[in-house]
Design a protein around this motif. Structure first.
Motif, PDB file in Angstrom:
ATOM      1  N   MET A  18     -71.159 -11.292 -21.070  1.00 36.29           N
ATOM      2  CA  MET A  18     -70.101 -12.226 -20.656  1.00 36.29           C
ATOM      3  C   MET A  18     -70.007 -12.250 -19.137  1.00 36.29           C
ATOM      4  N   PRO A  19     -69.845 -13.422 -18.538  1.00 37.48           N
ATOM      5  CA  PRO A  19     -69.706 -13.467 -17.089  1.00 37.48           C
ATOM      6  C   PRO A  19     -68.418 -12.784 -16.654  1.00 37.48           C
ATOM      7  N   ALA A  20     -68.545 -11.907 -15.687  1.00 38.43           N
ATOM      8  CA  ALA A  20     -67.378 -11.183 -15.168  1.00 38.43           C
ATOM      9  C   ALA A  20     -66.811 -11.944 -13.979  1.00 38.43           C
ATOM     10  N   LEU A  21     -66.109 -13.020 -14.261  1.00 38.02           N
ATOM     11  CA  LEU A  21     -65.587 -13.863 -13.195  1.00 38.02           C
ATOM     12  C   LEU A  21     -64.068 -13.801 -13.170  1.00 38.02           C
ATOM     13  N   ALA A  22     -63.528 -14.084 -12.016  1.00 40.01           N
ATOM     14  CA  ALA A  22     -62.075 -14.040 -11.835  1.00 40.01           C
ATOM     15  C   ALA A  22     -61.401 -15.141 -12.639  1.00 40.01           C
ATOM     16  N   SER A  23     -60.181 -14.896 -13.024  1.00 37.52           N
ATOM     17  CA  SER A  23     -59.395 -15.925 -13.695  1.00 37.52           C
ATOM     18  C   SER A  23     -58.890 -16.905 -12.637  1.00 37.52           C
ATOM     19  N   ASP A  24     -58.075 -17.861 -13.084  1.00 39.26           N
ATOM     20  CA  ASP A  24     -57.551 -18.860 -12.145  1.00 39.26           C
ATOM     21  C   ASP A  24     -56.802 -18.198 -10.996  1.00 39.26           C
ATOM     22  N   VAL A  25     -57.026 -18.716  -9.801  1.00 38.74           N
ATOM     23  CA  VAL A  25     -56.308 -18.272  -8.604  1.00 38.74           C
ATOM     24  C   VAL A  25     -55.395 -19.416  -8.193  1.00 38.74           C
ATOM     25  N   ARG A  26     -54.098 -19.133  -8.137  1.00 33.31           N
ATOM     26  CA  ARG A  26     -53.131 -20.132  -7.682  1.00 33.31           C
ATOM     27  C   ARG A  26     -53.202 -20.191  -6.160  1.00 33.31           C
ATOM     28  N   LEU A  27     -53.305 -21.390  -5.634  1.00 35.65           N
ATOM     29  CA  LEU A  27     -53.391 -21.571  -4.192  1.00 35.65           C
ATOM     30  C   LEU A  27     -51.988 -21.702  -3.603  1.00 35.65           C
ATOM     31  N   ILE A  28     -51.850 -21.250  -2.376  1.00 34.09           N
ATOM     32  CA  ILE A  28     -50.577 -21.311  -1.660  1.00 34.09           C
ATOM     33  C   ILE A  28     -50.511 -22.636  -0.920  1.00 34.09           C
ATOM     34  N   SER A  29     -49.387 -23.348  -1.052  1.00 37.62           N
ATOM     35  CA  SER A  29     -49.250 -24.633  -0.367  1.00 37.62           C
ATOM     36  C   SER A  29     -48.513 -24.456   0.955  1.00 37.62           C
ATOM     37  N   ASP A  30     -48.890 -25.278   1.921  1.00 33.95           N
ATOM     38  CA  ASP A  30     -48.253 -25.306   3.232  1.00 33.95           C
ATOM     39  C   ASP A  30     -46.930 -26.066   3.127  1.00 33.95           C
ATOM     40  N   PRO A  31     -45.943 -25.736   3.963  1.00 33.58           N
ATOM     41  CA  PRO A  31     -44.667 -26.474   3.953  1.00 33.58           C
ATOM     42  C   PRO A  31     -44.818 -27.988   4.185  1.00 33.58           C
ATOM     43  N   SER A  32     -45.927 -28.418   4.760  1.00 38.22           N
ATOM     44  CA  SER A  32     -46.137 -29.854   4.976  1.00 38.22           C
ATOM     45  C   SER A  32     -46.386 -30.599   3.664  1.00 38.22           C
ATOM     46  N   LYS A  39     -55.129 -24.822  -8.105  1.00 38.00           N
ATOM     47  CA  LYS A  39     -55.700 -23.645  -8.743  1.00 38.00           C
ATOM     48  C   LYS A  39     -57.213 -23.747  -8.651  1.00 38.00           C
ATOM     49  N   ALA A  40     -57.824 -22.587  -8.522  1.00 39.10           N
ATOM     50  CA  ALA A  40     -59.276 -22.531  -8.395  1.00 39.10           C
ATOM     51  C   ALA A  40     -59.801 -21.415  -9.273  1.00 39.10           C
ATOM     52  N   HIS A  41     -61.016 -21.579  -9.750  1.00 39.31           N
ATOM     53  CA  HIS A  41     -61.686 -20.490 -10.441  1.00 39.31           C
ATOM     54  C   HIS A  41     -63.191 -20.632 -10.275  1.00 39.31           C
ATOM     55  N   LEU A  42     -63.878 -19.545 -10.559  1.00 32.24           N
ATOM     56  CA  LEU A  42     -65.323 -19.501 -10.425  1.00 32.24           C
ATOM     57  C   LEU A  42     -65.946 -19.469 -11.809  1.00 32.24           C
ATOM     58  N   GLU A  55     -58.685 -27.609  -8.834  1.00 33.81           N
ATOM     59  CA  GLU A  55     -57.823 -28.672  -9.340  1.00 33.81           C
ATOM     60  C   GLU A  55     -56.541 -28.680  -8.518  1.00 33.81           C
ATOM     61  N   VAL A  56     -56.093 -29.869  -8.125  1.00 36.19           N
ATOM     62  CA  VAL A  56     -54.840 -29.989  -7.372  1.00 36.19           C
ATOM     63  C   VAL A  56     -53.942 -31.022  -8.038  1.00 36.19           C
ATOM     64  N   TYR A  57     -52.639 -30.791  -7.904  1.00 36.41           N
ATOM     65  CA  TYR A  57     -51.627 -31.670  -8.478  1.00 36.41           C
ATOM     66  C   TYR A  57     -50.516 -31.862  -7.449  1.00 36.41           C
ATOM     67  N   LYS A 127     -53.642 -25.605   6.959  1.00 40.93           N
ATOM     68  CA  LYS A 127     -54.355 -25.452   5.692  1.00 40.93           C
ATOM     69  C   LYS A 127     -53.344 -25.830   4.611  1.00 40.93           C
ATOM     70  N   VAL A 128     -53.514 -27.019   4.025  1.00 40.50           N
ATOM     71  CA  VAL A 128     -52.505 -27.501   3.090  1.00 40.50           C
ATOM     72  C   VAL A 128     -52.476 -26.687   1.796  1.00 40.50           C
ATOM     73  N   LEU A 129     -53.611 -26.135   1.400  1.00 39.31           N
ATOM     74  CA  LEU A 129     -53.703 -25.221   0.257  1.00 39.31           C
ATOM     75  C   LEU A 129     -54.658 -24.107   0.641  1.00 39.31           C
ATOM     76  N   SER A 130     -54.366 -22.880   0.211  1.00 39.69           N
ATOM     77  CA  SER A 130     -55.266 -21.764   0.566  1.00 39.69           C
ATOM     78  C   SER A 130     -55.171 -20.636  -0.441  1.00 39.69           C
ATOM     79  N   GLY A 131     -56.247 -19.865  -0.514  1.00 37.04           N
ATOM     80  CA  GLY A 131     -56.299 -18.701  -1.396  1.00 37.04           C
ATOM     81  C   GLY A 131     -57.593 -17.932  -1.155  1.00 37.04           C
ATOM     82  N   THR A 132     -57.739 -16.809  -1.844  1.00 36.40           N
ATOM     83  CA  THR A 132     -58.941 -15.992  -1.747  1.00 36.40           C
ATOM     84  C   THR A 132     -59.537 -15.801  -3.131  1.00 36.40           C
ATOM     85  N   LEU A 133     -60.855 -15.984  -3.233  1.00 32.07           N
ATOM     86  CA  LEU A 133     -61.544 -15.839  -4.518  1.00 32.07           C
ATOM     87  C   LEU A 133     -62.573 -14.717  -4.426  1.00 32.07           C
ATOM     88  N   GLN A 134     -62.696 -13.978  -5.512  1.00 29.24           N
ATOM     89  CA  GLN A 134     -63.667 -12.892  -5.604  1.00 29.24           C
ATOM     90  C   GLN A 134     -64.552 -13.109  -6.811  1.00 29.24           C
TER      91      GLN A 134
END
Length: 135
Positions: A18-32, A39-42, A55-57, A127-134
């Protein structure tokens, strides 16, 4: 006893396959863009390449920002490396967008910026949306 070791071996084989990949990462939005959600995933493709799925909403059209911009760009930045333009993120009339790209097999920061051109060489602030993925 032999049955238990065969069963353990089988379970271990399944887990390793099974691929050992991270689950969904919620991105942080800028006040703007306070209502924006991302959300992002690998994932891995059939060749073993690492695929970023974003994916963005509720992300405002870039022309509605102050100052107005023409497009959104997705960036990745590995530790100690320069940001890499991964491509344009298009937002539809429902303020939603999806993006996919092949990315390197390393931990990286992911962020979205509003730009005047999709081929920007350097990211603008904020950066209107940001996060870190592993991987």
């Amino acid at each position: 006893m032999k049955y238990a070791s065969v069963l353990a071996g089988l379970l271990l084989s399944i887990l390793l396959a099974m691929p050992a990949l991270a689950s969904d990462v919620r991105l942080i939005s800028d006040p703007s863009v306070p209502g924006a959600v991302g959300k992002a995933h690998l994932d891995k493709d059939k060749n073993g390449n690492l695929i970023l799925k974003l994916e963005v909403y509720h992300l405002a059209q870039p022309t509605a920002l102050t100052p107005a911009k023409q497009t959104y760009v997705v960036w990745t930045q590995g530790r100690g490396k320069a940001p890499q333009n991964q491509g344009q993120l298009k937002v539809n009339n429902n303020l939603e967008g999806k993006f996919e790209a092949t990315v390197p097999r390393e931990t990286f920061d992911l962020f979205v910026t509003a730009e005047d051109i999709s081929g920007a060489e350097n990211p603008s602030d904020p950066k209107v949306l940001s996060g870190t993925l592993q991987p």
